[in-house]
Design an enzyme around this catalytic site. Structure first.
Site, mmCIF file in Angstrom:
data_model
loop_
_atom_site.group_PDB
_atom_site.id
_atom_site.type_symbol
_atom_site.label_atom_id
_atom_site.label_comp_id
_atom_site.label_asym_id
_atom_site.label_seq_id
_atom_site.Cartn_x
_atom_site.Cartn_y
_atom_site.Cartn_z
ATOM 1 N N ASP A 1 120.987 50.740 -77.799
ATOM 2 C CA ASP A 1 120.431 51.075 -79.253
ATOM 3 C C ASP A 1 119.327 51.853 -79.245
ATOM 4 O O ASP A 1 119.082 52.723 -79.776
ATOM 5 C CB ASP A 1 120.307 49.601 -79.721
ATOM 6 C CG ASP A 1 121.567 49.088 -80.281
ATOM 7 O OD1 ASP A 1 122.606 49.423 -79.691
ATOM 8 O OD2 ASP A 1 121.288 47.858 -80.745
ATOM 9 N N ASP B 1 100.524 39.557 -88.634
ATOM 10 C CA ASP B 1 100.559 40.349 -87.505
ATOM 11 C C ASP B 1 100.980 41.746 -88.007
ATOM 12 O O ASP B 1 100.511 42.889 -87.240
ATOM 13 C CB ASP B 1 101.324 40.143 -86.352
ATOM 14 C CG ASP B 1 100.445 39.085 -85.460
ATOM 15 O OD1 ASP B 1 99.275 38.540 -85.912
ATOM 16 O OD2 ASP B 1 101.046 38.648 -84.544
ATOM 17 N N THR C 1 119.677 43.488 -88.586
ATOM 18 C CA THR C 1 119.874 42.733 -87.071
ATOM 19 C C THR C 1 119.235 43.093 -85.773
ATOM 20 O O THR C 1 119.250 42.626 -84.742
ATOM 21 C CB THR C 1 121.365 43.183 -86.706
ATOM 22 O OG1 THR C 1 121.589 44.533 -86.634
ATOM 23 C CG2 THR C 1 122.376 42.598 -87.982
ATOM 24 N N TYR D 1 114.737 43.937 -85.358
ATOM 25 C CA TYR D 1 113.379 43.200 -85.212
ATOM 26 C C TYR D 1 113.168 42.330 -86.114
ATOM 27 O O TYR D 1 112.720 41.345 -86.182
ATOM 28 C CB TYR D 1 112.311 44.403 -85.045
ATOM 29 C CG TYR D 1 110.854 43.708 -84.745
ATOM 30 C CD1 TYR D 1 110.633 42.764 -83.677
ATOM 31 C CD2 TYR D 1 109.593 44.505 -85.299
ATOM 32 C CE1 TYR D 1 109.647 42.155 -83.440
ATOM 33 C CE2 TYR D 1 108.471 43.667 -84.837
ATOM 34 C CZ TYR D 1 108.335 42.940 -83.912
ATOM 35 O OH TYR D 1 107.218 42.354 -83.539
ATOM 36 N N ASN E 1 116.683 51.990 -88.104
ATOM 37 C CA ASN E 1 116.533 50.524 -88.319
ATOM 38 C C ASN E 1 115.344 50.360 -89.009
ATOM 39 O O ASN E 1 115.538 49.365 -90.024
ATOM 40 C CB ASN E 1 116.006 50.375 -86.836
ATOM 41 C CG ASN E 1 117.337 49.775 -85.828
ATOM 42 O OD1 ASN E 1 118.477 49.549 -86.600
ATOM 43 N ND2 ASN E 1 117.306 49.434 -84.754
#
Lengths: 271, 271, 271, 271
Positions: B52, B155, B166, B168, B125
């Site tokens: 990916d 963070d 789908t 991170y 993404n």
């Protein structure tokens, strides 16, 4: 002067003395200490002035001396540093009158071939394994007493004490662990495997970890101290053989602090 | 040779040519391209060979050209690169016979004063804001169309497309978003505020972010490209004005891929 | 009397009249209505006095009439019923002066062979499928437009609108969905499969469900209305063909309500 | 016959005998037992044939007798009933040769004014408090040794042993607790307060609960046994004063079972 009247001898860390210089009057009879050894010989109690991070930093001075520590919270979050600024005077009084309890908190100890943290290889909150900035996810193979637990595909892994369960582990989905539970929790950070969950194990087990990753280095932290480590380094974690004595004033309880800090019970629906 | 027989003209990126040199025979009539412009003029379809991550990297070449891309998965995870190694030949046949569908996938576009990513300021993404290694938690003030959403103590923060939901974001507790949902999700990374949750908003809104932190720098990523940014930099995110055409063979469906990759339905209890 | 001065004609539901009888003085000219039909002919605006549950119940009267509704919150939680008791008078003024906006909120519509809910087969918050008390976990096979999504081993399943995303779905780990997202979320209740996650789909899809379980019956709810259903009954869910007009005063915004109700930003660390 | 050859005397529960009648040949010398007392006098080992639910049900017969139990899994999920159908013969052999270990598992004990569960007021997995079907959310006020913990606004609350941590508690977001952790976990079911988290406490504490709700009744379960309770009933939970001896064959380990049952390590990305 308050202190003097009670026959109390202030003891001050040498770096702290320098940074205070010119800001407040330091009593003439103040003893200045430079390191763990000198602290052990001169102080009965250590006052940590700052937030939780500051209190964690004092552990490098306290180590296994057993010297009790109390945190005056000048920061924002005060789980460990539970005395707020407005309560300093009454807290000092309670301290002088012995109106407090010592909470023995367990620590973790990190071991590795090249002795990554020297003599400061312990943690009151947590030990973490983490990928570096910009690097891809890592695979952390975890074992307990030599038996394989799981391979975590993740940004990292947190091994937290009960004390640390309300810190970083909680942010990553870990449970709250009552201080005297004699347990540690293994909490993954941003795991790719969707079916992993935090795992609680008794704190008399030895955990060991190996890392598999594209990148050649990763990070290991003991509380707020971080080092960069070669991918091939194996680390193991067990309970430290000493505890830290947190001073808890007798009008405080763990559950009380928990509710206040996590805002439990402060629910608009109650109004 | 297969390709030639079908009147297909291979086109190869110049860096890729070099790394392949001596490993496989590159057909003599192969066209070599060097950048986005040359690709646009010569190729009808882009084959991404890798995982990916590789497919995400090809977007720097594809950009707004509309050239369809298909991923042959040589890596481990293949959500985007959905063709497995064993299926290459049948996939090429399906491609040649037009037995496929174009999935238009939306992208995000990052804007900032100093144009952090030049012309590659888009993401298929996700765009992430993240503290640097070793630095303390940051506070991210988020707004939508100028209206305040929330201040995240965390963070970092992930702003993901349905495609990225789908990836991170999912690891950090975000939901799965069906590709044509015209939405984005804001997912916090290791939040200190325990009551925050991922938020879904329509993708025609403009999000903006300001960072408050002790440390003077933080990280911003567009997919796998990361830059270090001054704390004072404000960024905003909106839908890109172009889409990427993912080639989906007609024997594949999104739900099918989802189940296979997330191991849905593969339950030992079914045996 | 206030109302009369503004030429406003009160309209009251017949059951409500009875329960109020003797408690407050009902103006003589009040019109009493008995059902959906009479409401439609006589009222311009419906005031819901109670909590979110009360407002959801008024939908059985409002249905597809388009009559706007505003909730005065006498209960504890007021996401939908956003006017607090202390604000009634100013809210009525704003209403009279037209100082408000209509928020069109989408609804879900339930379909099944035996027409489980008669004409009230719609939901503003959510439709749920749930095992009965004491019965074991159930398996819910879910499909979208006839294509298989997943089999959920769980206590149940929630299909929620954006409006309902901050209700039961949120308690079960679902995300917050901005009202005009044109999406629904499928959120499992206490799933045994650890790798399932909430799924967001565009609201123009048709979802269908079949149940497999040891027990012969299960529960289906539209908002707060619940029926017991034979295991063999198949149900399908799609967007209703009408919306509900929620009145939002112009000094309120969705994000504002969200922050207040979820206690976002009320963080002890800010003090 | 196998059994006879090894000098083993089968012992059978009377209800089970009836249901088996005519299906398999029951050896002539089989002893039939009717209750806890008779079992204690005649059996050395109890075989549970079924799933985890069946094994939990055998505890009503075993109670504090110390009789070891092993589960042959005919059901789908087998955390406790860990012997699969294909392994019965080898498992029996191991049993006969003493090639096994006894895992002492702690239980919880429920106490209440009206003695809700008679002599079966214990649980190996969990004790749950739950709202009834169709009723609204409840408020559960929880205390530990008389000190207030929190008020949970939820569908219910799970108090689970380490053994039960992989059952219902896990589905509701609880952590996995290693069996000899001497802890229990309090896990809320569908909580409205978004900032609550599962809490781990040492198992030598006494928990007590009071319920506040609109509805006059709620449910309490010990493992799979459920009773309906008046809202005013207060319950308390502590560790039982006996353990259950689970037989673990020497080729099995807890971590191994965990990985297999939770599908840990079975990751398509490993292929």
């Amino acid at each position: 002067d308050h202190l003097k009247n009670h026959g109390i001898q202030p003891v001050l860390h040498h770096k702290f003395k320098n940074s205070l210089h010119g800001k407040i009057k330091i009593p003439a009879h103040t003893i200045i200490f430079h390191n763990h050894e000198e602290l052990k010989q001169t102080a009965d109690v250590l006052l940590s002035l700052g937030g939780d991070g500051t209190l964690l930093d004092t552990l490098s001075l306290i180590r296994n001396s057993g010297i009790p520590v109390i945190g005056i919270n000048f920061g924002r979050l005060g789980f460990l540093a539970s005395i707020n600024k407005g309560e300093i005077e009454s807290a000092l009084k309670a301290l002088i009158h012995g109106d407090y309890t010592l909470d023995e908190r367990s620590l973790l100890r990190l071991e590795s071939d090249n002795n990554l943290f020297g003599e400061e290889n312990f943690a009151l909150n947590d030990i973490t394994i983490h990928r570096r900035d910009n690097s891809a996810m890592m695979i952390i193979h975890a074992s307990m007493n030599g038996e394989f637990i799981n391979s975590y595909w993740a940004d990292g892994l947190i091994i937290a004490t009960p004390t640390g369960s309300t810190a970083y582990s909680l942010s990553c989905g870990g449970p709250i662990i009552y201080p005297d539970s004699e347990s540690v929790v293994i909490t993954p950070i941003a795991p790719h495997n969707l079916n992993v969950r935090p795992v609680i194990i008794p704190d008399d087990n030895i955990l060991s970890f190996e890392v598999e990753a594209r990148e050649s280095k990763f990070l290991v932290s003991c509380d707020s101290r971080t080092v960069t480590v070669e991918r091939s380094v194996k680390i193991s974690i067990k309970k430290a053989d000493f505890c830290v004595n947190l001073i808890r004033l007798n009008n405080e309880t763990y559950l009380n602090t928990l509710r206040n800090k996590l805002l439990w019970g402060i629910d608009t629906r109650n109004y």
